[in-house]
Design a protein around this motif. Structure first.
Motif, PDB file in Angstrom:
ATOM      1  N   GLY A  37       0.818  -1.213   0.000  1.00  0.00           N
ATOM      2  CA  GLY A  37       0.000   0.000   0.000  1.00  0.00           C
ATOM      3  C   GLY A  37       0.847   1.255   0.000  1.00  0.00           C
ATOM      4  N   TRP A  38       1.944   1.252   0.751  1.00  0.00           N
ATOM      5  CA  TRP A  38       2.850   2.402   0.772  1.00  0.00           C
ATOM      6  C   TRP A  38       3.528   2.576  -0.584  1.00  0.00           C
ATOM      7  N   MET A  39       3.892   1.485  -1.228  1.00  0.00           N
ATOM      8  CA  MET A  39       4.586   1.575  -2.510  1.00  0.00           C
ATOM      9  C   MET A  39       3.664   2.053  -3.623  1.00  0.00           C
ATOM     10  N   ILE A  40       2.360   1.830  -3.497  1.00  0.00           N
ATOM     11  CA  ILE A  40       1.402   2.244  -4.519  1.00  0.00           C
ATOM     12  C   ILE A  40       1.353   3.764  -4.640  1.00  0.00           C
ATOM     13  N   ARG A  41       1.785   4.487  -3.620  1.00  0.00           N
ATOM     14  CA  ARG A  41       1.796   5.954  -3.695  1.00  0.00           C
ATOM     15  C   ARG A  41       2.755   6.465  -4.765  1.00  0.00           C
ATOM     16  N   TRP A  42       3.710   5.640  -5.174  1.00  0.00           N
ATOM     17  CA  TRP A  42       4.647   6.012  -6.230  1.00  0.00           C
ATOM     18  C   TRP A  42       4.053   5.559  -7.558  1.00  0.00           C
ATOM     19  N   ARG A  43       3.810   6.524  -8.428  1.00  0.00           N
ATOM     20  CA  ARG A  43       3.112   6.258  -9.680  1.00  0.00           C
ATOM     21  C   ARG A  43       3.823   5.214 -10.545  1.00  0.00           C
ATOM     22  N   ARG A  44       5.150   5.252 -10.559  1.00  0.00           N
ATOM     23  CA  ARG A  44       5.892   4.317 -11.402  1.00  0.00           C
ATOM     24  C   ARG A  44       5.825   2.888 -10.892  1.00  0.00           C
ATOM     25  N   LEU A  45       5.404   2.694  -9.656  1.00  0.00           N
ATOM     26  CA  LEU A  45       5.319   1.342  -9.108  1.00  0.00           C
ATOM     27  C   LEU A  45       3.914   0.756  -9.212  1.00  0.00           C
ATOM     28  N   VAL A  46       2.942   1.567  -9.639  1.00  0.00           N
ATOM     29  CA  VAL A  46       1.569   1.069  -9.762  1.00  0.00           C
ATOM     30  C   VAL A  46       1.478   0.045 -10.887  1.00  0.00           C
ATOM     31  N   LYS A  47       2.153   0.336 -11.972  1.00  0.00           N
ATOM     32  CA  LYS A  47       2.153  -0.545 -13.133  1.00  0.00           C
ATOM     33  C   LYS A  47       3.603  -0.812 -13.511  1.00  0.00           C
ATOM     34  N   ASP A  48       3.887  -1.906 -14.135  1.00  0.00           N
ATOM     35  CA  ASP A  48       5.254  -2.256 -14.513  1.00  0.00           C
ATOM     36  C   ASP A  48       5.628  -1.523 -15.803  1.00  0.00           C
ATOM     37  N   TYR A  49       6.110  -0.276 -15.650  1.00  0.00           N
ATOM     38  CA  TYR A  49       6.517   0.525 -16.800  1.00  0.00           C
ATOM     39  C   TYR A  49       7.944   0.236 -17.238  1.00  0.00           C
ATOM     40  N   GLU A  50       8.752  -0.285 -16.364  1.00  0.00           N
ATOM     41  CA  GLU A  50      10.187  -0.415 -16.620  1.00  0.00           C
ATOM     42  C   GLU A  50      10.480  -1.571 -17.574  1.00  0.00           C
ATOM     43  N   GLN A  51      11.467  -1.341 -18.431  1.00  0.00           N
ATOM     44  CA  GLN A  51      11.900  -2.374 -19.371  1.00  0.00           C
ATOM     45  C   GLN A  51      12.916  -3.320 -18.730  1.00  0.00           C
ATOM     46  N   ARG A  52      13.701  -2.778 -17.778  1.00  0.00           N
ATOM     47  CA  ARG A  52      14.765  -3.572 -17.155  1.00  0.00           C
ATOM     48  C   ARG A  52      14.446  -3.797 -15.679  1.00  0.00           C
ATOM     49  N   ILE A  53      14.788  -4.983 -15.197  1.00  0.00           N
ATOM     50  CA  ILE A  53      14.484  -5.356 -13.813  1.00  0.00           C
ATOM     51  C   ILE A  53      15.317  -4.549 -12.821  1.00  0.00           C
ATOM     52  N   ASP A  54      16.550  -4.179 -13.195  1.00  0.00           N
ATOM     53  CA  ASP A  54      17.378  -3.414 -12.265  1.00  0.00           C
ATOM     54  C   ASP A  54      16.824  -2.006 -12.041  1.00  0.00           C
ATOM     55  N   VAL A  55      16.198  -1.426 -13.058  1.00  0.00           N
ATOM     56  CA  VAL A  55      15.578  -0.107 -12.907  1.00  0.00           C
ATOM     57  C   VAL A  55      14.344  -0.214 -12.008  1.00  0.00           C
ATOM     58  N   ALA A  56      13.548  -1.272 -12.188  1.00  0.00           N
ATOM     59  CA  ALA A  56      12.376  -1.480 -11.338  1.00  0.00           C
ATOM     60  C   ALA A  56      12.795  -1.681  -9.882  1.00  0.00           C
ATOM     61  N   GLU A  57      13.861  -2.450  -9.665  1.00  0.00           N
ATOM     62  CA  GLU A  57      14.360  -2.665  -8.304  1.00  0.00           C
ATOM     63  C   GLU A  57      14.865  -1.355  -7.701  1.00  0.00           C
ATOM     64  N   ALA A  58      15.533  -0.543  -8.508  1.00  0.00           N
ATOM     65  CA  ALA A  58      16.017   0.754  -8.026  1.00  0.00           C
ATOM     66  C   ALA A  58      14.856   1.655  -7.614  1.00  0.00           C
ATOM     67  N   MET A  59      13.760   1.621  -8.355  1.00  0.00           N
ATOM     68  CA  MET A  59      12.591   2.439  -8.000  1.00  0.00           C
ATOM     69  C   MET A  59      11.980   1.980  -6.680  1.00  0.00           C
ATOM     70  N   ILE A  60      11.979   0.692  -6.424  1.00  0.00           N
ATOM     71  CA  ILE A  60      11.477   0.184  -5.143  1.00  0.00           C
ATOM     72  C   ILE A  60      12.379   0.658  -4.015  1.00  0.00           C
ATOM     73  N   HIS A  61      13.693   0.622  -4.237  1.00  0.00           N
ATOM     74  CA  HIS A  61      14.630   1.107  -3.215  1.00  0.00           C
ATOM     75  C   HIS A  61      14.441   2.604  -2.960  1.00  0.00           C
ATOM     76  N   ILE A  62      14.223   3.373  -4.015  1.00  0.00           N
ATOM     77  CA  ILE A  62      14.009   4.812  -3.862  1.00  0.00           C
ATOM     78  C   ILE A  62      12.721   5.080  -3.097  1.00  0.00           C
ATOM     79  N   ALA A  63      11.657   4.357  -3.436  1.00  0.00           N
ATOM     80  CA  ALA A  63      10.369   4.562  -2.758  1.00  0.00           C
ATOM     81  C   ALA A  63      10.469   4.212  -1.279  1.00  0.00           C
ATOM     82  N   MET A  64      11.069   3.090  -0.953  1.00  0.00           N
ATOM     83  CA  MET A  64      11.155   2.689   0.449  1.00  0.00           C
ATOM     84  C   MET A  64      12.147   3.556   1.214  1.00  0.00           C
TER      85      MET A  64
END
Length: 75
Positions: A37-64
């Protein structure tokens, strides 16, 4: 799972019992749901927009990291 083994963590998956009918509170499941629920506040984490898994993981680290920083700055 390899990282959990390397760090000597025990991963336990909580499942509903076969005999349960209707709603049943599962132990510690709310922690995971609250974190999602906390991560959903970040728009880029609502849907899988990222092409690369390392970028998606970095966004999770930034959000948390942002969440922890905000909670420590304003207790």
């Amino acid at each position: 799972m390899d990282k959990a083994t390397f760090l000597d963590f025990t991963v336990e998956i909580i499942r509903r019992s076969e005999t349960a009918k209707g709603f049943e509170i599962l132990p510690r499941r709310w922690v995971v749901e609250r974190t999602f629920g906390w991560m959903i506040r970040w728009r880029r984490l609502v849907k899988d927009y990222e092409q690369r898994i390392d970028v998606a993981e970095a966004m999770i680290h930034i959000a948390m990291g942002s969440l922890m920083l905000r909670r420590n700055a304003h207790p």
